[in-house]
Design a protein around this motif. Structure first.
Motif, PDB file in Angstrom:
ATOM      1  N   MET A  33      11.587  -1.583  -1.485  1.00 32.79           N
ATOM      2  CA  MET A  33      10.913  -2.604  -2.301  1.00 32.79           C
ATOM      3  C   MET A  33       9.477  -2.142  -2.562  1.00 32.79           C
ATOM      4  N   ASP A  34       9.249  -1.513  -3.684  1.00 29.86           N
ATOM      5  CA  ASP A  34       7.942  -0.896  -3.921  1.00 29.86           C
ATOM      6  C   ASP A  34       7.290  -1.430  -5.205  1.00 29.86           C
ATOM      7  N   GLY A  35       5.965  -1.404  -5.223  1.00 28.86           N
ATOM      8  CA  GLY A  35       5.222  -1.757  -6.434  1.00 28.86           C
ATOM      9  C   GLY A  35       4.468  -3.080  -6.375  1.00 28.86           C
ATOM     10  N   ASN A  36       4.398  -3.679  -5.193  1.00 31.61           N
ATOM     11  CA  ASN A  36       3.682  -4.958  -5.067  1.00 31.61           C
ATOM     12  C   ASN A  36       2.209  -4.808  -5.430  1.00 31.61           C
ATOM     13  N   GLY A  37       1.592  -3.732  -4.936  1.00 32.08           N
ATOM     14  CA  GLY A  37       0.161  -3.519  -5.156  1.00 32.08           C
ATOM     15  C   GLY A  37      -0.138  -3.331  -6.639  1.00 32.08           C
ATOM     16  N   ARG A  38       0.681  -2.515  -7.299  1.00 35.88           N
ATOM     17  CA  ARG A  38       0.448  -2.264  -8.732  1.00 35.88           C
ATOM     18  C   ARG A  38       0.698  -3.515  -9.561  1.00 35.88           C
ATOM     19  N   ARG A  47      -4.215  -7.034  -3.818  1.00 32.96           N
ATOM     20  CA  ARG A  47      -2.898  -6.480  -3.466  1.00 32.96           C
ATOM     21  C   ARG A  47      -2.016  -7.482  -2.717  1.00 32.96           C
ATOM     22  N   HIS A  51       2.177  -8.822  -2.575  1.00 31.72           N
ATOM     23  CA  HIS A  51       3.090  -8.947  -1.433  1.00 31.72           C
ATOM     24  C   HIS A  51       3.667 -10.354  -1.350  1.00 31.72           C
ATOM     25  N   ALA A  77      10.753  -3.035   4.500  1.00 32.78           N
ATOM     26  CA  ALA A  77       9.637  -3.986   4.402  1.00 32.78           C
ATOM     27  C   ALA A  77       8.308  -3.390   4.856  1.00 32.78           C
ATOM     28  N   ASN A  82       2.846   2.842   6.918  1.00 33.46           N
ATOM     29  CA  ASN A  82       2.079   1.767   6.273  1.00 33.46           C
ATOM     30  C   ASN A  82       0.900   1.259   7.119  1.00 33.46           C
ATOM     31  N   ARG A  85      -2.816   1.665   5.923  1.00 30.32           N
ATOM     32  CA  ARG A  85      -3.456   0.783   4.921  1.00 30.32           C
ATOM     33  C   ARG A  85      -4.618   0.003   5.533  1.00 30.32           C
ATOM     34  N   GLU A  89      -4.903  -5.745   4.744  1.00 26.81           N
ATOM     35  CA  GLU A  89      -3.573  -5.720   4.109  1.00 26.81           C
ATOM     36  C   GLU A  89      -2.468  -5.689   5.170  1.00 26.81           C
ATOM     37  N   LEU A  93       0.528  -8.342   5.767  1.00 29.18           N
ATOM     38  CA  LEU A  93       1.947  -7.956   5.781  1.00 29.18           C
ATOM     39  C   LEU A  93       2.639  -8.417   7.072  1.00 29.18           C
TER      40      LEU A  93
HETATM   41  C1  IPE Z   1       5.621  -2.185  -1.394  1.00 31.28           C
HETATM   42  O1  IPE Z   1       4.594  -2.302  -2.315  1.00 31.28           O
HETATM   43  C2  IPE Z   1       5.371  -3.011  -0.163  1.00 31.28           C
HETATM   44  C3  IPE Z   1       5.057  -2.246   1.041  1.00 31.28           C
HETATM   45  C4  IPE Z   1       4.999  -0.954   1.141  1.00 31.28           C
HETATM   46  C5  IPE Z   1       4.787  -3.006   2.234  1.00 31.28           C
HETATM   47  P1  IPE Z   1       3.281  -1.426  -2.236  1.00 31.28           P
HETATM   48  O2  IPE Z   1       2.261  -2.182  -1.467  1.00 31.28           O
HETATM   49  O3  IPE Z   1       3.558  -0.069  -1.747  1.00 31.28           O
HETATM   50  O4  IPE Z   1       2.858  -1.395  -3.771  1.00 31.28           O
HETATM   51  P2  IPE Z   1       2.231  -0.173  -4.564  1.00 31.28           P
HETATM   52  O5  IPE Z   1       3.154   0.982  -4.368  1.00 31.28           O
HETATM   53  O6  IPE Z   1       0.887   0.075  -3.973  1.00 31.28           O
HETATM   54  O7  IPE Z   1       2.182  -0.641  -5.973  1.00 31.28           O
END
Ligand code: IPE
Ligand code: IPE
Ligand code: MG
Length: 254
Positions: A33-38, A47, A51, A77, A82, A85, A89, A93
């Protein structure tokens, strides 16, 4: 009316729900599950807002997978990497499982979902550990979809840990090096009682595994999408499954 319908259809990233073949449903689906931050960045939000939004998608995907007869849904998850980070953040999480389960656990019970974990759960903050362990305990007797959360999970760590335990048995003389085979290693992984994923999905346009289930996905089918996780929906899951159903899985044969 027709114009309205066309407009409504166009607002979906995929055209329409494709017909799913009900006899060829992937039994185990794993999702990065990727791309929440973007997603958040695109909207000018912090960010963590991504999430929070991403968390809301889980319920929709679980319900759809369950409805289709998927047996196992593994969701990545939080990875062992991770922790790099920013602390704010990571702290956020680590609160998400509690938030998610406080709302969703009754629904998961209703849907007969069995929650399972893989990863170094013992190294999570106590409040996170308590929340996830409670969900595992309460859903232990459910017989529907297995919802397997990869939390503080890293595939290389998992394999090293398995090798350590195997080596200990060799040292103690309860096992010989000759007895080490694929089945034995499989049995020492965090997925020991699960079949391998049939389908691996990664969102957000990244074409990499990021230390996810390296051993288990040796023969999985991959489906990548540019859709960011908070925008993912049951329609995308359907799309992934229809693509999967067109693949010829040969396992090295003809
Ligand atoms: C996925 O989204 C969630 C986790 C890794 C916990 P990201 O937080 O990696 O989102 P991007 O990749 O920075 O957009
Ligand atoms: C993989 O995503 C981990 C999860 C989705 C939990 P990352 O966003 O951490 O992966 P990289 O850093 O882009 O490889
Ligand atoms: Mg990412």
């Amino acid at each position: 009316m027709l114009e309205k319908l066309t407009k409504w259809r166009k607002s979906f990233p995929i055209q329409e729900t494709k017909k799913i073949d009900e006899v060829n449903i992937p039994k185990h689906i794993a999702i990065i599950m990727d791309g929440n931050g973007r997603w958040a960045k695109q909207k000018g939000l912090p960010r963590i807002a991504g999430h929070r939004e991403g968390m809301k998608v889980i319920n929709k995907v679980v319900r759809r997978a369950n409805e289709l007869g998927v047996e196992i849904l593994t969701l990545y998850a939080f990875s062992t990497e991770n922790w790099k980070r920013p602390k704010t953040e990571v702290d956020y999480l680590m609160k998400l499982p509690e938030r998610f389960l406080s709302v969703e656990l009754p629904k998961l019970m209703e849907e007969n979902v069995k929650v399972r974990l893989m990863g170094s759960i013992e190294n999570l903050p106590e409040h996170t550990r308590n929340a996830v362990n409670k969900a595992v305990k309460e859903t232990a007797n459910n017989s529907g979809l297995i919802l397997n959360f990869a939390l503080n999970y890293g595939s290389r760590f998992e394999i090293v840990e398995a090798m350590k335990r195997i080596s200990e048995q060799i040292e103690q003389g309860t096992l010989t090096a000759n007895e080490v085979d694929e089945n034995l290693l499989t049995a020492h992984l965090m997925t020991s009682e699960l079949r391998d994923p049939d389908l691996l999905i990664r969102t957000s346009g990244e074409i990499r595994l990021s230390n996810f289930m390296l051993w288990q996905i040796a023969y999985s089918e991959f489906w990548f999408t540019d859709v960011l996780w908070p925008d993912f929906s049951e329609l995308h899951l359907d799309e992934a499954i229809t693509v999967y159903q067109k693949r010829a899985r040969r396992y090295g044969g003809v």
